[in-house]
Design an enzyme around this catalytic site. Structure first.
Site, mmCIF file in Angstrom:
data_model
loop_
_atom_site.group_PDB
_atom_site.id
_atom_site.type_symbol
_atom_site.label_atom_id
_atom_site.label_comp_id
_atom_site.label_asym_id
_atom_site.label_seq_id
_atom_site.Cartn_x
_atom_site.Cartn_y
_atom_site.Cartn_z
ATOM 1 N N LEU A 1 -46.021 -27.195 14.123
ATOM 2 C CA LEU A 1 -46.226 -26.737 12.825
ATOM 3 C C LEU A 1 -45.747 -27.920 11.863
ATOM 4 O O LEU A 1 -46.214 -28.201 10.887
ATOM 5 C CB LEU A 1 -45.314 -25.441 12.475
ATOM 6 N N GLY B 1 -40.081 -33.786 11.618
ATOM 7 C CA GLY B 1 -39.322 -34.679 10.896
ATOM 8 C C GLY B 1 -38.437 -35.803 11.620
ATOM 9 O O GLY B 1 -38.727 -35.822 12.896
ATOM 10 N N GLY B 2 -37.593 -36.524 10.950
ATOM 11 C CA GLY B 2 -37.117 -37.491 11.585
ATOM 12 C C GLY B 2 -35.843 -37.024 12.789
ATOM 13 O O GLY B 2 -35.466 -37.609 13.762
ATOM 14 N N MET B 3 -35.568 -35.687 12.381
ATOM 15 C CA MET B 3 -34.504 -35.046 13.292
ATOM 16 C C MET B 3 -35.182 -34.058 14.314
ATOM 17 O O MET B 3 -34.478 -33.758 15.167
ATOM 18 C CB MET B 3 -33.394 -34.398 12.350
ATOM 19 N N GLY B 4 -36.078 -33.220 13.929
ATOM 20 C CA GLY B 4 -36.638 -32.318 14.863
ATOM 21 C C GLY B 4 -37.969 -31.879 14.611
ATOM 22 O O GLY B 4 -38.670 -32.586 13.846
ATOM 23 N N VAL C 1 -40.820 -28.443 14.513
ATOM 24 C CA VAL C 1 -40.986 -26.870 14.295
ATOM 25 C C VAL C 1 -42.252 -26.771 15.077
ATOM 26 O O VAL C 1 -43.421 -27.193 14.767
ATOM 27 C CB VAL C 1 -41.005 -26.486 12.892
ATOM 28 N N LYS D 1 -37.312 -23.991 15.968
ATOM 29 C CA LYS D 1 -36.813 -25.305 15.326
ATOM 30 C C LYS D 1 -35.989 -25.861 16.440
ATOM 31 O O LYS D 1 -35.048 -25.488 16.999
ATOM 32 C CB LYS D 1 -35.991 -25.145 14.161
ATOM 33 N N ASP E 1 -29.997 -27.164 -1.214
ATOM 34 C CA ASP E 1 -31.258 -27.984 -0.984
ATOM 35 C C ASP E 1 -32.603 -27.069 -1.472
ATOM 36 O O ASP E 1 -33.498 -27.180 -0.702
ATOM 37 C CB ASP E 1 -31.451 -28.492 0.468
#
Length: 663
Positions: free
Chosen positions: A12, A15-18, A20, A34, A124
């Protein structure tokens, strides 16, 4: 692929960290899975914070946590799958109707009020963290959530790097984590409501990098000035949430919910807030005048005489065009001597001899005071020396002598923009477009000026037109990237910056711009590489040194981050935040004595910096200097702290007193 008990169906988001995934539970129910790809202590803690927050939250407008665990690929959590789109995706099609915006605001405010009663802050808030399911809005991504029982040192250490460009409260943009509280989420809520009503964020200097660079928040105009159908009471409510001082905002998310629920029947209490312009400032950076996130398209243009259509010439280059636009032109200099002086001045200034060029142009104007080209070129020479007021006077004289001299209008617009007179800049670029509708430089610069005024809806079409006229003009690609970045469309901004670099890899700011987009997408290693290239081209760019250090710190490369912060301090030692960030990196490496000295310097620069006082206390405690540490914490307690932060600092003091007693 199987992750825990869940069978992955497709990706879906990434990103840089994970990443989904859409996945199926054993009973066939769809879930959003995630998965954390980079298993580091810092990112692990972030995922753990999200799990802790979601396990405590049970609200119809918060995405539910279903499960969590660890698999060979890394830690994961399973979330309720929301069939729909993000609020950000919806807003790309334009603002919402007033009633839709009000309903979403009520739902999000109620969800935040519930979180705050549990001692959880979101920190955020942005349209991309709101999912739409029919008429319902659901809040997600509590990865930056703060709990009232978190360790103070972790908060102060990491807080300066957390948040979302475009929707920061002032205290978060300044890295003042000691001042973050429920009022910060109230600001974020107001920013999301503002975006729903207007179609854009309330503040367009949209990253920590740009906040530090511009040294101020841009004026927040009421949503009704962008969308005339917004009622006055919603203007008032948004601007009260967005007040630069936390004490001037509505007191809680519950109060925002109640005001929205009442609608226009009762206006939010208190006076109408003033514009935020200049009210809340980030630390001042002294950077070269040419450095900026929004590049002036091709800069100033030297004019020698009649020539080809600039739109045709610029199509193959991004360099300034030595020609005048079609239309009425002054005659060529009446004597060979005047022409020689003007040509000599242009050559001198292009090679960096602006002072010598001014002398040549002054001599030309003594011989022919009505020579519009000499006046216009003298304005360029003044502008290249940063003398923008004198440049405007010269361009104005050139325009009086020859109103059809297009580049005099363009250059005067550039000078107005350099002085922050963006409305006057738009007027000058508009006149240039009227004279020469195919002038790509005029369209690109007007797009920039519209963006500086916050009129992104008008800016993007201008930048698109510039690209249609001159698709190989690198600065227009970069400028459109700036506009998209300010709208939070980081992936699209990245594409534009990449195109600009492919066309002209010699512009350091283009690399720095792309690094900012990569950083926003959490692609820190790539951001470091781009900042390195930017610094090869512009080694005195303070912002790039700081930003590269920040990206290295995100990857826990603290020794390298210290080197970059040190170089930034050498170039400009007056910014307390750089000293704080370097001190934090030193603490992470156990260099507590050096960290304490950095915090001391930050305090000397800003004695009311509670972050510096509390961190110096922690550094001194690590050195066993408990009396001094307790004094620092006492000093922090004397500053203006929120009730929550005061409680945390008081708890820190109790721990320090206990450790002093044991040792």
């Amino acid at each position: 692929m199987q992750i825990g008990p869940y069978r992955v169906q497709g990706e879906l988001a990434r990103g840089g960290m994970g990443v989904v995934y859409r996945a199926l539970a054993p009973d066939g129910t769809a879930v959003a899975l995630k998965l954390l790809l980079r298993v580091e202590e810092r990112t692990q803690r972030r995922l753990e914070r999200e799990v802790l927050a979601l396990r405590r939250l049970e609200h119809p407008h918060v995405v539910r946590l279903l499960d969590a665990g660890v698999c060979p690929q890394g830690p994961w959590l399973a979330l309720e799958f929301v069939e729909g789109e993000t609020l950000e995706a919806r807003l790309r099609r334009g603002p919402l109707r007033v009633e839709q915006a009000r309903r979403i605001g009520v739902q999000l405010a109620d969800a935040l009020a519930h979180a705050h009663t549990l001692g959880i802050l979101h920190r955020d808030l942005k349209p991309d963290n709101v999912l739409l399911r029919g008429d319902d809005a659901l809040l997600t991504d509590f990865g930056l959530a703060r709990h009232d029982d978190l360790d103070l040192s972790q908060l102060t250490a990491s807080g300066a790097f957390l948040g979302t460009p475009g929707f920061w409260p002032p205290e978060q943009a300044q890295g003042a984590t000691d001042q973050i509280g429920p009022w910060s989420d109230v600001y974020g809520l107001g920013a999301v409501l503002y975006a729903c009503l207007s179609g854009r964020p309330p503040i367009l200097a949209a990253s920590l990098q740009e906040f530090l660079q511009t040294c101020r928040f841009r004026a927040i105009e009421p949503p009704s000035q962008i969308e005339p159908g917004v009622p006055r009471w919603l203007d008032d409510l948004c601007l009260r949430c967005l007040a630069p001082l936390p004490t001037a905002r509505l007191r809680s998310a519950a109060e925002v919910r109640d005001a929205l629920d009442r609608g226009g029947r009762a206006r939010a209490p208190g006076p109408r807030p003033r514009s935020a312009a200049g009210s809340a400032r980030a630390p001042r950076w002294k950077v070269p005048a040419a450095i900026g996130c929004a590049l002036v398209a091709s800069g100033l243009v030297w004019v020698l005489g009649a020539g080809p259509n600039p739109a045709e010439t610029v199509g193959s280059t991004d360099r300034p065009v030595a020609s005048a636009a079609p239309g009425p032109h002054p005659t060529l200099p009446p004597t060979p001597e005047v022409r020689r002086l003007v040509e000599s001045a242009v050559a001198m200034s292009k090679s960096g001899g602006a002072i010598e060029a001014l002398a040549q142009l002054d001599r030309a104007l003594e011989l022919d005071p009505r020579n519009a080209l000499a006046w216009s070129n003298r304005g360029v020479a003044h502008g290249s020396l940063g003398r923008h007021t004198e440049a405007i006077e010269d361009y104005t004289r050139a325009i009086e002598l020859d109103p059809g001299l297009v580049f005099a209008w363009i250059n005067r617009g550039v000078a107005h923009g350099s002085l922050g007179r963006h409305t006057e800049a738009v007027e000058d670029f508009t006149r240039a477009i009227e004279l020469d509708p195919r002038n790509a430089l005029a369209w690109s610069n007007r797009g920039l000026a519209q963006g500086d005024l916050g009129h992104l809806a008008e800016a993007l079409p201008d930048l698109e037109r510039a690209l249609q006229l001159a698709p190989r003009m690198a600065s227009s690609w970069s400028n459109r990237g700036v506009a998209r970045y300010r709208l939070g469309r980081y992936a699209e901004a990245l594409e534009d910056y990449t195109h600009a670099i492919e066309l002209d890899p010699s512009v350091g700011q283009a690399w720095a711009n792309r690094a900012a987009a990569l950083f926003a997408l959490e692609r820190y290693a790539e951001a470091i590489a781009d900042h390195s290239r930017a610094l090869e081209l512009e080694p005195r760019n303070v912002i790039s040194w700081v930003d590269r250090g920040t990206a290295k710190a995100q990857l826990e490369r603290y020794a390298e981050a210290i080197e970059d912060y040190t170089r930034a301090i050498e170039l400009d030692p007056s910014v307390g935040q750089t000293w704080v960030q370097r001190g934090w990196a030193k603490r992470k490496l156990g260099r507590h004595a050096e960290a304490a000295r950095d915090y001391t310097r930050a305090i000397e620069l800003d004695p009311r910096n509670a972050l510096a006082w509390s961190n110096r206390g922690l550094a001194r405690a690590s050195l066993g200097r408990y009396e001094e540490a307790i004094d620092d914490v006492d000093h922090a307690l004397q500053l203006d702290l929120s009730a929550e932060d005061r409680q945390g600092v008081e708890e820190l003091k109790r721990r320090l007193v206990a450790r002093r007693g044991r040792e």
